[in-house]
Design an enzyme around this catalytic site. Structure first.
Site, PDB file in Angstrom:
ATOM      1  N   ASP A  49      37.776 -33.461  29.730  1.00  0.00           N
ATOM      2  CA  ASP A  49      36.780 -34.071  28.853  1.00  0.00           C
ATOM      3  C   ASP A  49      37.461 -34.742  27.665  1.00  0.00           C
ATOM      4  O   ASP A  49      37.147 -35.886  27.314  1.00  0.00           O
ATOM      5  CB  ASP A  49      35.792 -32.998  28.382  1.00  0.00           C
ATOM      6  CG  ASP A  49      34.802 -33.528  27.355  1.00  0.00           C
ATOM      7  OD1 ASP A  49      34.001 -34.404  27.702  1.00  0.00           O
ATOM      8  OD2 ASP A  49      34.856 -33.073  26.199  1.00  0.00           O
ATOM      9  N   GLU A 121      35.679 -34.382  35.528  1.00  0.00           N
ATOM     10  CA  GLU A 121      36.450 -34.104  34.317  1.00  0.00           C
ATOM     11  C   GLU A 121      37.625 -33.181  34.618  1.00  0.00           C
ATOM     12  O   GLU A 121      38.733 -33.378  34.080  1.00  0.00           O
ATOM     13  CB  GLU A 121      35.545 -33.481  33.249  1.00  0.00           C
ATOM     14  CG  GLU A 121      34.542 -34.461  32.672  1.00  0.00           C
ATOM     15  CD  GLU A 121      33.658 -33.842  31.622  1.00  0.00           C
ATOM     16  OE1 GLU A 121      33.226 -34.567  30.694  1.00  0.00           O
ATOM     17  OE2 GLU A 121      33.373 -32.631  31.705  1.00  0.00           O
TER      18      GLU A 121
END
Length: 229
Positions: A49, A121
């Site tokens: 992320d 992610e």
């Protein structure tokens, strides 16, 4: 799909396959295989992320030099939101490699948006650890950045206004737009718009409406002008 197919599709040779296996491992699978001492993908998701936000921020900063902080923030948010991450994961066929517990599998976990977004992610996090930031940029340059330049997220940003401001600020001349092509039946029309600066083409864009096509053409023109500076 297997690991060899994914590597061929991405043009990447994984160095540490265990990292990528972890990226595709859901906590439900770990809970059902406790004796194997497997790790789930949550820590890699956390890292991915942050890496994704950094890479996209740098791309927007360099590609659109006259885009304001607020506009870049809005555009980045549209790129890294759950629906966008899910679309990237689905395009790459990630769902076929996810390791799920039986219960999660039976309840449709393989198609759950939040789970697919997390896997994307986590994959970015694994790639970063395995091969560094340059490899992440090369991956995003194939999967994400072309869609930004194509205007897939243009609904969050007024590219026409940004282009007009840039042209006026630097006294570059006169901007005009024209529809150069219309395709498809009336109920499913696609338009192709071209933006010109002093009658010289700067870029083209497609859209389901003339307005959308012009916005996408302006997004391409901003990239062209940014590269010239």
């Amino acid at each position: 799909m297997d690991w060899e197919t994914l590597q061929a599709r991405l043009g990447i040779r994984f160095r540490n396959l265990a990292l990528y296996e972890q990226a595709f491992t859901h906590s439900s699978y770990v809970n059902e295989h406790k004796r194997e001492h497997i790790q789930d993908n949550e820590r890699l998701e956390f890292l991915g992320d942050a890496v994704l936000e950094l890479a996209i921020s740098q791309f927007l900063f360099q590609t659109f030099p006259h885009m304001s902080e607020g506009e870049m923030t809005k555009l980045r948010a549209a790129i890294v939101c759950e629906p966008s991450l899910v679309s990237f994961a689905e395009e790459l066929g990630f769902k076929h490699l996810i390791r799920l517990g039986k219960g999660e599998e039976l309840t449709g976990g393989r198609h759950r948006p939040s789970l697919l977004a997390d896997v994307f992610e986590a994959f970015v996090g694994a790639l970063y650890l395995d091969q560094g930031l340059d490899a992440v940029f090369a991956f995003l340059d194939k999967v994400v950045f072309p869609r930004v330049l194509r205007g897939d997220f243009a609904h969050t940003t007024d590219y026409k206004s940004l282009l007009q401001e840039l042209v006026q600020q630097d006294n570059l001349g006169e901007l005009t737009y024209r529809i150069v092509e219309e395709r498809g039946p009336a109920h499913n029309r696609e338009f192709v718009s071209e933006v010109l600066l002093n009658q010289q083409s700067l870029g083209r864009g497609r859209g389901r409406s003339k307005k959308e096509a012009e916005q996408n053409a302006a997004a391409m023109a901003l990239q062209v002008l940014g590269a010239r500076r």
